[in-house]
Design an enzyme around this catalytic site. Structure first.
Site: not given
Length: 124
Positions: A19, A73
């Site tokens: 991520s 993220t």
């Protein structure tokens, strides 16, 4: 009129992305290696995120996450670090953006990284 867009977020270092690299691709339009947040794979260039570009134009900015806002993220929109595990440094960069007015809203978990001794305002 129909419009279609595509996006690929595989990393520069692995067939299976994590991520950090995927978030960086989403936030900046640039690929990087797994574990890297907001930087090129050699750690020599900070990629500007869409959030940073919006702030430069005087727009209000913010991040919202259902887990820690220092996770890979959301961090890809707000920080530049060599390793996604550097969550104290990510919080420090987010705090600096709040102080300088380029990050207006932060909602989510991760208060322990903001409360870390290195990120206390009294220690600045």
């Amino acid at each position: 009129l129909n419009k279609v867009g595509t996006h690929s977020s595989y990393s520069a270092s692995h067939k299976t992305t994590d991520s950090a690299a995927g978030g960086t691709a989403l936030a900046t339009g640039n690929k990087t290696s797994n574990y890297t947040v907001g930087m090129n794979p050699d750690y020599t260039v900070n990629y500007k995120s869409v959030l940073e570009l919006a702030a430069e134009k005087g727009k209000s900015t913010g991040i919202i996450a259902t887990k820690s806002v220092t996770d890979a993220t959301p961090a890809a929109f707000t920080a530049h670090v060599e390793d996604r595990k550097m969550q104290n440094e990510i919080a420090k960069q987010q705090l600096q953006k709040i102080i300088d007015g380029t990050l207006d809203l932060v909602l989510g978990g991760g208060s322990e990284y903001y409360e870390h001794f290195s990120n206390r305002l009294s220690s600045r």
